[in-house]
Design an enzyme around this catalytic site. Structure first.
Site, PDB file in Angstrom:
ATOM      1  N   LYS A  29      -8.160   2.193 -52.555  1.00  0.00           N
ATOM      2  CA  LYS A  29      -8.654   3.431 -52.145  1.00  0.00           C
ATOM      3  C   LYS A  29      -9.422   4.151 -53.328  1.00  0.00           C
ATOM      4  O   LYS A  29      -9.920   5.273 -53.077  1.00  0.00           O
ATOM      5  CB  LYS A  29      -7.451   4.141 -51.651  1.00  0.00           C
ATOM      6  CG  LYS A  29      -6.942   3.700 -50.312  1.00  0.00           C
ATOM      7  CD  LYS A  29      -6.466   4.770 -49.505  1.00  0.00           C
ATOM      8  CE  LYS A  29      -6.229   4.043 -48.030  1.00  0.00           C
ATOM      9  NZ  LYS A  29      -5.588   5.253 -47.180  1.00  0.00           N
ATOM     10  N   ASP A  68      -0.739   9.736 -47.888  1.00  0.00           N
ATOM     11  CA  ASP A  68       0.270   8.915 -48.271  1.00  0.00           C
ATOM     12  C   ASP A  68       0.485   8.654 -49.422  1.00  0.00           C
ATOM     13  O   ASP A  68       1.463   8.284 -49.990  1.00  0.00           O
ATOM     14  CB  ASP A  68       0.463   7.946 -47.094  1.00  0.00           C
ATOM     15  CG  ASP A  68       0.770   8.062 -45.824  1.00  0.00           C
ATOM     16  OD1 ASP A  68      -0.152   7.527 -44.913  1.00  0.00           O
ATOM     17  OD2 ASP A  68       1.580   8.804 -45.359  1.00  0.00           O
TER      18      ASP A  68
END
Length: 410
Positions: free
Chosen positions: A86, A134
């Site tokens: 990410k 998250d």
């Protein structure tokens, strides 16, 4: 020897009857993630300081145990020191947002290099980005905001660990914890951004919000560029036969599958989606033939995949191309992480986090259940690619699961 849990676990399996297995990439999907956007992202991110390709590992011993020809594991644990793939998406989307806003403000075309240089810091400091996460996406957005000199507020839900919260704060982000699940944090971030004139940089898309998630997905494709180059060096120009990818909202999967569908067209690999059975919004969407909201009651150990609502843009790519959907139990995660850490089946020890092993866990379990293995078309000739999407993004949780620190494994 594999843990017996892989043979005994229950897997929810759905085969899509609408997946287009022998068709070329539809031109209309290029508005979501086309070759120009991919090329721009690859070119830009590869110029960032400390850029280096992450390793593609071959698990030949495990492949022999599972009865397939080879397993390619793209290991994203070291990406830019952030611990996950990410790092590519969120930070790149921050940069794209800043270029868009500054080009409008300064009434001229601003380029990426100008922002990267810090020459426009007096302007970027007045821009605040926000997101819900998250953990891994928020870390990327926070890091990108620090790199490109803008403000950052991150929203996390009740179950996100303190270690992941601290990692985002280390990059200068303000972190706000919200009661409820991931979707509740998404809604709070949206409300606060609207009230304060901030810019949402999300890895999921929804009605009215589609621009920046395109850039997030384009950023992810860099690791696919690296992976296919490495596979070609091993096996020539032939594509993998199967690709197992973990779910979440679908942003990662749409980037991986979209990239491969564009590259190989009607000769693309078989695409398999793997999700936690506690957060299987993509499988349920496929089963219902429409985007379906899953109300998450219990949090999965695979924290990065604890998502109940599919990405609008992601689903447009996923629905017509994903052949198979698996949802797996949390009980598979720890054995997979420990197997990788132990260097079982003669591979070097690998540090992999809870969300990072979902695809591999699904593959192992499927191969241990003959009827499912047959249904997925896995044979002795299969060359399977999986994505190790994260390392020990929370070192404390990693040590609790594996039994020793990630530093000792590495």
């Amino acid at each position: 020897m594999l843990d017996p849990v892989f043979q005994n676990t229950s897997i929810d399996y759905f085969h899509s009857s609408v997946a287009e297995t022998k068709t070329d990439w539809p031109a209309e999907l290029s508005e979501i993630m086309g070759p120009i956007a991919i090329a721009q992202a690859v070119e830009e991110i590869s110029q960032w300081p400390a850029y280096a390709p992450t390793p593609l590992r071959q698990f030949t011993g495990l492949a022999a145990e599972l009865g397939v020809h080879n397993i390619y594991y793209k290991d994203e644990a070291t990406r830019f020191g952030l611990g996950s793939f990410k790092a590519l998406g969120g930070a790149y989307a921050v940069l794209c947002l800043l270029r868009r806003e500054l080009s409008q403000k300064l009434d001229r075309e601003v380029d990426f290099a100008e922002i990267r240089s810090g020459a426009l810091a007096e302007h970027t400091r007045n821009i605040m980005v926000a997101t819900a996460t998250d953990g891994n996406h928020g870390r990327s957005v926070a890091w990108g905001s620090q790199q490109f000199n803008c403000g950052c507020t991150i929203y996390i839900h009740a179950e996100v660990s303190e270690g992941r919260k601290a990692a985002m704060e280390a990059f200068g982000a303000t972190v706000v914890r919200v009661d409820g699940n991931y979707d509740a944090s998404v809604q709070q971030a949206e409300r606060d951004a609207n009230d304060n004139g901030w810019f949402i940089v999300s890895d999921t898309s929804y009605e009215g919000y589609v621009d920046l998630p395109r850039h997030v997905a384009a950023g992810y494709t860099l690791f696919m560029d690296e992976a296919i180059a490495a596979i070609n060096a091993i096996d020539g120009e032939s594509a993998p036969t199967h690709v197992f990818v973990q779910g979440g909202v679908g942003g990662l999967a749409s980037a991986v599958f979209g990239y491969l569908w564009q590259k190989y067209g009607r000769d693309r690999p078989r695409f398999v989606m793997v999700e936690p059975n506690l957060a299987d919004c993509l499988l349920q969407s496929a089963r219902n033939a429409r985007a379906t909201l899953v109300d998450i009651q219990d949090e999965t150990i695979m924290a990065g995949l604890s998502c109940g609502e599919v990405s609008l843009l992601g689903w447009r790519i996923i629905e017509p191309c994903v052949d198979d959907y698996l949802s797996i139990d949390d009980e598979l995660v720890a054995p997979t992480m420990r197997m990788l850490a132990d260097g079982a089946f003669d591979q070097a020890p690998v540090v992999a986090g809870e969300s990072g092993v979902a695809g591999l866990s699904g593959l192992i379990a499927a191969c241990q259940q003959p009827s499912l293995k047959t249904a997925l078309g896995l044979t002795a000739q299969s060359r399977v690619m999986v994505i190790g999407t994260e390392g020990a993004t929370d070192p404390e949780i990693y040590e609790q699961i594996v039994g020793r620190p990630a530093t000792a494994v590495a």
